[in-house]
Design an enzyme around this catalytic site. Structure first.
Site, PDB file in Angstrom:
ATOM      1  N   GLY A 111      -2.486   2.539  13.624  1.00  0.00           N
ATOM      2  CA  GLY A 111      -1.797   1.932  12.484  1.00  0.00           C
ATOM      3  C   GLY A 111      -2.353   2.421  11.158  1.00  0.00           C
ATOM      4  O   GLY A 111      -3.004   3.468  11.089  1.00  0.00           O
TER       5      GLY A 111
ATOM      6  N   LYS B  70       0.797  -1.233   0.000  1.00  0.00           N
ATOM      7  CA  LYS B  70       0.000   0.000   0.000  1.00  0.00           C
ATOM      8  C   LYS B  70       0.832   1.287   0.000  1.00  0.00           C
ATOM      9  O   LYS B  70       0.393   2.310  -0.520  1.00  0.00           O
ATOM     10  CB  LYS B  70      -0.953   0.015   1.203  1.00  0.00           C
ATOM     11  CG  LYS B  70      -2.107  -0.961   1.079  1.00  0.00           C
ATOM     12  CD  LYS B  70      -3.063  -0.778   2.251  1.00  0.00           C
ATOM     13  CE  LYS B  70      -4.278  -1.665   2.097  1.00  0.00           C
ATOM     14  NZ  LYS B  70      -5.299  -1.355   3.117  1.00  0.00           N
TER      15      LYS B  70
END
Length: 281
Positions: free
Chosen positions: A129, A70
């Protein structure tokens, strides 16, 4: 039937074997009579660049992007959606413009939007996160009254809170240790758990907040979708609070990607039905 004119979209990650996205998207294409096919591709980190360049050469229309790509994939794209740039991670690529998007956060917003709005709400986000980051930037855009980022590692929570403030999307954000969550939840309208607590196979983990520390006006969203009813959502139901299931975020982030690739309104009902069948719900 796949033929020479079928448009290919897919998922890149490592691993991808257990993804629920292919059946969901392929059912949506079939429902709308679109000549598309969604295929998962297992791409090792060292092959990421060649995979992106190869996909463009092969006229692949779009990708979803999952762990571990990502962040690294961003350097191979020509454009980034402004909020994806702020988040610093991409989960959707449209090859038409070589542009990256992040639909994780909008998936969460739309899931919660089924039961309440974000505007003017006090929101507690557990975790700091990648998922928390994606969700928090989208939350900030919706004008909440406050966002409280709580995390075990307080420095990560501080860093995310500072990034949110620096984005100019909101000033109403603070951070604290997740150990103090009970005090924050008592005044909250919405609790979003982005931690892996309660995720299969650890279904008997202790919930981050117990029923006795919730109130009945609280909306509780757990982004974990396996199991469907996590330990946290079980506590929320016990407290008379409103649960928002993780499957909904998975559904709406997928629907958003679908619309980016096709320009068509996603058949959300068909996608949800397929997702539930795939997850045995």
């Amino acid at each position: 039937m796949i033929n020479g004119s079928t448009k290919i979209v897919g998922l890149i990650g490592h691993p991808v074997e257990h993804s629920f996205s292919p059946p969901m998207h392929n059912a949506a294409f079939e429902e709308l009579g679109l000549d598309y096919a969604y295929v998962p591709f297992n791409v090792c980190p060292e092959n990421l660049k060649s995979a992106i360049l190869g996909a463009k050469s092969l006229n692949i229309k779009g990708f979803n992007v999952t762990i571990p790509h990502k962040i690294n994939v961003m350097k191979y794209l020509d454009k980034l959606d402004p909020i994806a740039k702020l988040i610093g991670a991409v989960n959707t690529i449209d090859f038409k413009e070589m542009k990256g998007y992040n639909t994780d956060g909008i998936g969460c917003i739309k899931a919660i939007g089924e039961v309440t709005s974000i505007k003017d709400k006090n929101i507690v986000v557990a975790g700091a996160g990648g998922a928390s980051r994606a969700i928090s930037f989208y939350l900030a855009r919706e004008n909440p009254q406050s966002i409280h980022i709580l995390n075990r590692d307080i420095n990560k929570a501080k860093s995310l809170a500072e990034d949110l403030k620096n984005s100019k999307l909101t000033d109403n954000v603070d951070f604290d240790s997740i150990d103090k969550i009970v005090g924050y939840v008592s005044d909250a309208d919405i609790l979003i758990d982005t931690t892996p607590v309660g995720m299969s196979p650890h279904v008997n983990d202790e919930a981050i907040v117990k029923a006795e520390d919730m109130h009945s006006d609280l909306v509780v969203n757990d982004i974990v979708y396996n199991p469907n009813e996590t330990v946290l959502l079980s506590e929320a139901i016990k407290a008379g609070a409103t649960p928002v299931y993780g499957i909904k975020m998975l559904l709406y982030q997928g629907a958003e990607s679908f619309e980016i690739w096709t320009g068509e309104k996603a058949p959300v009902d068909v996608m949800e039905k397929t997702l539930r069948k795939t997850l045995d719900l």
